[in-house]
Every structure is written in structure tokens, then in C-alpha cells.
Design a protein around this motif. Structure first.
Motif, PDB file in Angstrom:
ATOM      1  N   GLN A   1       0.059   4.941   7.210  1.00 24.31           N
ATOM      2  CA  GLN A   1      -0.455   5.408   5.924  1.00 24.31           C
ATOM      3  C   GLN A   1      -1.226   6.720   6.045  1.00 24.31           C
ATOM      4  O   GLN A   1      -1.830   7.184   5.076  1.00 24.31           O
ATOM      5  CB  GLN A   1      -1.351   4.328   5.294  1.00 24.31           C
ATOM      6  CG  GLN A   1      -0.611   3.041   4.972  1.00 24.31           C
ATOM      7  CD  GLN A   1       0.635   3.299   4.147  1.00 24.31           C
ATOM      8  OE1 GLN A   1       0.606   4.002   3.156  1.00 24.31           O
ATOM      9  NE2 GLN A   1       1.761   2.745   4.582  1.00 24.31           N
TER      10      GLN A   1
ATOM     11  N   ASP B   1       0.818  -1.216   0.000  1.00 26.28           N
ATOM     12  CA  ASP B   1       0.000   0.000   0.000  1.00 26.28           C
ATOM     13  C   ASP B   1       0.854   1.269   0.000  1.00 26.28           C
ATOM     14  O   ASP B   1       0.375   2.338   0.312  1.00 26.28           O
ATOM     15  CB  ASP B   1      -0.970  -0.014   1.192  1.00 26.28           C
ATOM     16  CG  ASP B   1      -0.240  -0.262   2.503  1.00 26.28           C
ATOM     17  OD1 ASP B   1       1.009  -0.289   2.495  1.00 26.28           O
ATOM     18  OD2 ASP B   1      -0.916  -0.432   3.538  1.00 26.28           O
TER      19      ASP B   1
ATOM     20  N   ALA C   1      -5.343   7.189   1.788  1.00 26.12           N
ATOM     21  CA  ALA C   1      -5.623   5.806   2.201  1.00 26.12           C
ATOM     22  C   ALA C   1      -7.130   5.605   2.320  1.00 26.12           C
ATOM     23  O   ALA C   1      -7.868   6.532   2.636  1.00 26.12           O
ATOM     24  CB  ALA C   1      -4.936   5.531   3.527  1.00 26.12           C
TER      25      ALA C   1
END
Lengths: 374, 355
Positions: free
Chosen positions: B218, B28, B106
């Protein structure tokens, strides 16, 4: 197409050649091999001999020694005055200033170049050099390095449901002296000292001796406590480890008494106030005087004259007398606050990362401020 | 994966080839950009331009540090640290903007959670030493002091209750954080203890608060705030004593849990790491440890069914109670009056039998 195919073959051949030469030994004499150290975090930095930089990696509980190849001797470095250095570094990393954290700083004693470890908010470590106003990245791939793991955890060491080890130790400070790398650490589980001393070059039969270090508070209660920051110094011709704890400052240990498996008691020479954490300690020898300089989380920078520490000579392994520790060695509050990183730039100057009153995080060297060390 | 590919792109330059700047992902994290050949080449010919990447809205016009390499004529840029979610970047060729790209924020569904606060019980000793926070996602390090508050009797914020350690004590994947209540304030006679007293005081109640602005790695924030109420009892000055533990054994032939009652709550993290079981042949019994009932008991689920016979529970003496007293020694030893330790052994044992 033909040209591309040729280039592909050539690239593949070069790739094979590079692979074949990866992890070959280098010729530094320090037992380093060429390759890619898998450094997961950089939480402490210290320079060793010949431009060797020790990197404390708390995440993988490993100390790396890397060859910076930065060996050109400079007697004096250029003055440092970088305003809002955090903004500059954040821009170079393509992120906002709140997404970076300064982990540690070390000055190469040969080149006087400043090395700074930054951690990005996603955990990625970055090593940068600062030379004057030039900020550059230090590559951590294809370099000569060696490493030593600090956790010799038994294979059956318990893991949580997802197989992760629960026992974590961090490296809070590193130093190199007399052929030894010393590391202080904290454990996530026990409030104990994990102070280690390792010979360098690292060997496969590394003792990584964990020393049982106590400090006696007022001669009554004795606890094993972790050392937050430390340095070494010679006092009255004897070498000492000067350690500062998370809960009470300045404790002296004779270096030659620090042997694996021994119960070593240090002598508390000063308590420097509550609600405070020591950050960095350095020794400055200038103008014929020797000072211990210590930066703090909630206090100004302290300056302790080594002469005052010498005058506290006594029995080094017995607990200090009750009023001894509370009074302690005399020290001076320097007119510098909020110093987050501190190191010796050269014999006469310090370099500091300081949060100024206007909120700016500045990196500056103490040029033309010799009065600080008089 | 589709939603992970970038979408904002303004094409200013070359149009000889259909091309888009693309984000390259590692899990990610946005760890690179693919800058197509068409952007790289000078419109007037094949000579290559000097490519730089810049954070939009960053002060000055600093080009990002990173590595450029060629791949099939395109340029791959890998920054020193991954691109930041939610920020926009500009690609320049010889100083002229040729493309702009936004890294998507995110996904809100991936926001972190605070799963548990240990100790889980609502009474603690005055000299409580550690609090563990278990999160669902890897969290941002070095900022716990900004997000954790200790409130006394619903009124006073206790300043300096926790050690502000840098680096903080996280597990390897940054989901479990150890917080130390300031030991200098817990240890009797040290100046912090004398001047400020213990962070927790007997007879008071405290609210431990984790605020909702704490971000994961994130950039997603906790949905908090989270509150946990503690009532504070007297100081704990006794070592844990395994001789007082009760072992409840399952029947042979079953794979049921072995249940060990500890009498009082012990340290969550150490309970999970200091115990093991061996059979009569000194063979290690594989299985899973887990704390139960406010860390006052611990359960062991074996991988295989239990065989009839004698077993030994091995307990590392570094196992501590909530106040940091381990099996061998108290958190602080009065060198004038107390014996330093009952035993110096690294391990003590309890025998039990499965029938």
C-alpha cells in the motif's frame, strides 16, 4: 421507473444467461473452457500453438493456457521503437513508473504481437500487448482457458499460525515444444530443481513430472540446482534442453533423457563469469547460422554459435573434465548491455527491453542490425 | 470506513443533481470510481459524453486503461490496477475536466514491521544458505536487492551476497521472503566461489541491514533500518541427524507442548513444514508447530489433550540445517570420495511414548 424496472429484469435475464454459459467448453480442440481464470500473478509467458499463451502464475503455483484468439499470421511485424516504455505503461495504469515491474515478455509467433506481463506494486498482474506503438490490455475474464496446478501439496502440509502454506515455488521460465509445456521453478525452501514437463492439452491425469536434474561442476561436487532460464534446440539432429542455472551457466540435457524419476546429469558447456544471473535465452536461425542468444543481469548479451556447442560433443551424462568447464564454449559479448527482456520477434529480428545509458527503459526491435547475427 | 471515502473534489460541470465522484474500495485498495449521472450527461441535454480518467501530473495526457460500466445511470470506472494511494486523478468528459479526486495515502498506523529475521541465533556457519524475513504486512515484491545490505566487520559492504531472483521467493500473502546467499559462491570450485569466495567468511562478523525505505503493497514504509549481527563459524558439512534429537514429552491427559531438542539450529521454514505426529493407529495428531530457542528446538501444541500411548514423529528427509544439508544428503556431494546418501527414504521416524 417502468423503463428502469424493465431494464433491470432484462439485465438479470442476461446475467442468468451468461452464468448459464460460463465454463462451457470452447471449440479450440485444446480442452479449454470459457470462464474467468483466477490468475494471481504473471511471472512467465510462453506461446504454444494457435495463439495459445501459457502463463506461469507463481503465486498460485499454476500454469494457465489461455486462448488469445490472436491467430492472424503476419510474416513480419512493424518495427518497434518505444522510448521510455515504462513511463507510457505507468501512465496507462494511472501510477508512477516506480510502481510497476516488467515480469516477462513473449512474442506471438503467428501475429508477431508482443505480450508483456506487468506487476503493479500492490501485486496486481496485468497482461498487455504491444503492436507497433499501440499498447492494449488483454482481458483475462470470459476467456477460453485451462490450467494445471504444480503444487500437489498434501492436505496436511504444514501451515503457519495463520493457516498459510509455507512451501512456495515460483515459476522462473516456461517453454512449449513438441506438445509439451516445460517449466523451471524455484522453491522457497530447498535449493533444488523443480523442472517439470507436461503434455498439452492438459489432462486431469497430469503427471507434471518433476525431474531430478543435476549438473556436475568439474566432476567433483554435484548439486541439485534450480534452472533459471532455458530453451530447446536441435544440435547434431538431437533435441536438447539448454538450461542456465542461478549459479553456473549453460548446461545441456538431451530431451529424450528427461524422464520422471530419473537422475539426469547435464553437461556444463560453459561458465560465463561470476556475479551474474542469466535472464532470457532464445535461439535465432538466420543467415544460415544458428545462435543461442542470452541476456544477463550483469553482463552484455552473449551470443553462442551452435556450431561451437556441437563441437563439444562427448559423453553427455558424465561429469565434465576439470578444465573443460572453466574454459567452456566460446561465446561473443554482443555490444548490448542491460537487456532485461529478450525475445525473438521473427526469423531475423530480436526484440529487447533495454535500460539505456540515459536511464530510459526502451523497447526496440533489431531492425537494420543484421550484423548482430552474422 | 469514513476516512476511506474520498474528500478532494472540485465540481466543474453539471449542477442539476447533488453528486460527488466517489472512490470504490475493495478492502484497502481503491479499485474503482463512481462517476455520478450528473457528470456523465451533457449539460445541454441527455446525450452522453465520452468519459476518461487520467493521472494528474503524468506525462502527456494518456487516459487510463480500465473498464467502464453503467449502474443506475452513473458510470463505474474500474482501472486495470487499483488507484495508487496518495496520487490524484482527473475525470474528463469529452476531454474536458469535470472532477478531480485524491486517493488518500495509507494510514501511518498501518505501516509494516519487520517481525523476525531467521536464523535468529547470532552465530552461523560459513556456508549459511538462506535468510528468511518475516514481515507484518504484504510487502512490495522484486525490490529486496535495493533494501538489504550485508556489511562485513562494520566496514565493507558485501556485493552480490544474495541471489537477485525474479520472481522473488515470497509466501502467498507476501509476508515471508526467502533470501538465498549466492550458492555459486558457496559451492566449492565453481567460478564464483573461486573468484569471490563465500559471501560469509569464518572469523568475521557481519551486520545484516534492512533499510527503512522498503514499502508494503500500500506504499507505507518500514520504520527501520533493522540490524542483525552474525558471527561466522566454520563450514557445516554434516547432515542433521534425528537420532541425536531429544523428545521431552508432556504427561497424558494434558494439552501441554511436546518439546523436541534438535541439538543445533535447523531451517526455520522447513521445520514448520516437514514434521508430523501419528498415534499407534496411524492417526494424524492435529496441532500447531512452532520453533523455539533459536530454531534449536521445535514445539508441538496439540489441539486435544494427549492420550496415553505410543506415538511416532515422522520427519521428511528434505529437512535442512542452516547450510542446506538435508537428512539424506549434503548440500554438495563430493562424487569422488563421499557416499551419495545415507538413506533415500522420504521420511525417517522417531518413536516416543506419552505416560
Amino acid at each position: 421507473m417502468k423503463k428502469n424496472a424493465y431494464l433491470l429484469v432484462l439485465a438479470a435475464a442476461i446475467g442468468v444467461a451468461v452464468t448459464a454459459f460460463t465454463y462451457r467448453s470452447d471449440n479450440s480442440g485444446y480442452g479449454l473452457t470459457l470462464g474467468n481464470p483466477e490468475i494471481k500473478s504473471i511471472t512467465a509467458l510462453a506461446f504454444g500453438p494457435d495463439g495459445i499463451l501459457f502463463i506461469g502464475d507463481s503465486k498460485s503455483a499454476t500454469i494457465f493456457a489461455i486462448d488469445t484468439k490472436d491467430k492472424t499470421t503476419a510474416d513480419k511485424s512493424s518495427a518497434i521503437d518505444l522510448k521510455a516504455v515504462d513511463q507510457k505503461i505507468a501512465s496507462l495504469l494511472g501510477t508512477k513508473v516506480e510502481n510497476i515491474a516488467f515480469q516477462d515478455m513473449a512474442v506471438n509467433p503467428l501475429s508477431k504481437k508482443i505480450y508483456i506481463a506487468i506487476q503493479h506494486s500492490d501485486g496486481t498482474p496485468v497482461l498487455l500487448t504491444i503492436d507497433g506503438d499501440k499498447i492494449q490490455a488483454v482481458s483475462l475474464t470470459d476467456i477460453a482457458f485451462s490450467s494445471i496446478a504444480l503444487n500437489n501439496a498434501p492436505a496436511e502440509d504444514a501451515k503457519d499460525q495463520r493457516g498459510r502454506s509455507l512451501r512456495i515455488s515460483t515459476i522462473s521460465d516456461l517453454a512449449y515444444a513438441d506438445g509439451k509445456v516445460m517449466a523451471s521453478g524455484l522453491s522457497s525452501q530447498e535449493f533444488s530443481s523443480t523442472f517439470r514437463s507436461m503434455t498439452f492439452p492438459f489432462t486431469s491425469k497430469q503427471e507434471a513430472a518433476s525431474l531430478e536434474i543435476y549438473h556436475a561442476a568439474h566432476g567433483q561436487y554435484e548439486t541439485a540446482s534450480p534452472i533459471k532460464t532455458f530453451t530447446t534446440a536441435t544440435i547434431n539432429n538431437k533435441k536438447y534442453l539448454i538450461a542456465s542455472y542461478t549459479c553456473t551457466p549453460l548446461v545441456l540435457f538431451p530431451l529424450d533423457e528427461l524422464k520422471p524419476g530419473t537422475h539426469v546429469k547435464g553437461r556444463t558447456v560453459a561458465e560465463m563469469g561470476s556475479g551474474n544471473q542469466p535472464i532470457d535465452m532464445i535461439t535465432m536461425n538466420t543467415n544460415g547460422k544458428s545462435f543461442l542468444i542470452m541476456s544477463n543481469s550483469n553482463r552484455p548479451v552473449f551470443r553462442v554459435n551452435f556450431k561451437n556447442i556441437e563441437s563439444f560433443q562427448g559423453s553427455l551424462t558424465t561429469p565434465v573434465e576439470e578444465n573443460f568447464a572453466t574454459e567452456g564454449v566460446a561465446f561473443v559479448n554482443m555490444p548490448i548491455t542491460n537487456v532485461l527482456q529478450l525475445d525473438k520477434l521473427d526469423e531475423n529480428r530480436m526484440v529487447m527491453l533495454q535500460r539505456k545509458l540515459n536511464g530510459s527503459l526502451d523497447l526496440w526491435s533489431s531492425d537494420n542490425q543484421q550484423w548482430l547475427l552474422q | 470506513m469514513c476516512n476511506l471515502i474520498f474528500f478532494v473534489f472540485h465540481f466543474y460541470a453539471c449542477s442539476e443533481k447533488s453528486s460527488e465522484i466517489q472512490i470504490r474500495w475493495t478492502g484497502d485498495r481503491a479499485t474503482g470510481l463512481l462517476i455520478p449521472e450528473g457528470v456523465v450527461k451533457n449539460p445541454s441535454g441527455n446525450s452522453e459524453q465520452h468519459i476518461t480518467v487520467h493521472l494528474i501530473a503524468s506525462p502527456g495526457s494518456v487516459s487510463m486503461l480500465g473498464n467502464f460500466r453503467k449502474q443506475n445511470g452513473d458510470i463505474i470506472f474500474e482501472p486495470l490496477v487499483p488507484f495508487t494511494r496518495g496520487l490524484s486523478y482527473e475525470v474528463r468528459a469529452d476531454g474536458n475536466p469535470v472532477g478531480e479526486i485524491e486517493i488518500p495515502a495509507a494510514d501511518a498506523a498501518d505501516a509494516p514491521q519487520l517481525v523476525n529475521i531467521y536464523p535468529t541465533q547470532d552465530t552461523v556457519p560459513e556456508n549459511l544458505l538462506k535468510i528468511y524475513l518475516q514481515f507484518s504486512n504484504p510487502m512490495r515484491e522484486g525490490v529486496s536487492a535495493n533494501h538489504v545490505i550485508l556489511l562485513r566487520n562494520d566496514a565493507d559492504t558485501i556485493k552480490g551476497a544474495f541471489l537477485d531472483l525474479q520472481p522473488e521467493l515470497w509466501n502467498e500473502d507476501r509476508t515471508l521472503l526467502t533470501l538465498w546467499l549466492d550458492p555459486g559462491r558457496i559451492k566449492r570450485d565453481l567460478i564464483p566461489n573461486k573468484t569471490l569466495g563465500t559471501p560469509l567468511q569464518q572469523g568475521s562478523h557481519y551486520t545484516f541491514i534492512v533499510d527503512g525505505s522498503w514499502q508494503d503493497t500500500q506504499g507505507s514504509t518500514l520504520p527501520g533500518p533493522y540490524h542483525k549481527l552474525f558471527f561466522v563459524l566454520h563450514r557445516d558439512s554434516l547432515s542433521p541427524d534425528p537420532r541425536q534429537w531429544n523428545v521431552y514429552t508432556p504427561a497424558a491427559g494434558t494439552s501441554e507442548e511436546l518439546d523436541i531438542n534438535l541439538g543445533s539450529a535447523l531451517d526455520y521454514s522447513l521445520l514448520n513444514t516437514t514434521l508430523r505426529i501419528e498415534n499407534e493407529r496411524h492417526e494424524f495428531i492435529a496441532g500447531q508447530w512452532g520453533t523455539g530457542d533459536e530454531e534449536k528446538n521445535i514445539l508441538f501444541l496439540p489441539e486435544k489433550s494427549w492420550e496415553r500411548g505410543k506415538y511416532t514423529l515422522l520427519i521428511q528427509t528434505r529437512l535442512e540445517d542452516l547450510a542446506g544439508n538435508n537428512i539424506n544428503r549434503l548440500f554438495e556431494v563430493d562424487v569422488r570420495t563421499e557416499t551419495k546418501s545415507k538413506t533415500t527414504a522420504d521420511v525417517v521416524t522417531i518413536s516416543f511414548e506419552i505416560n
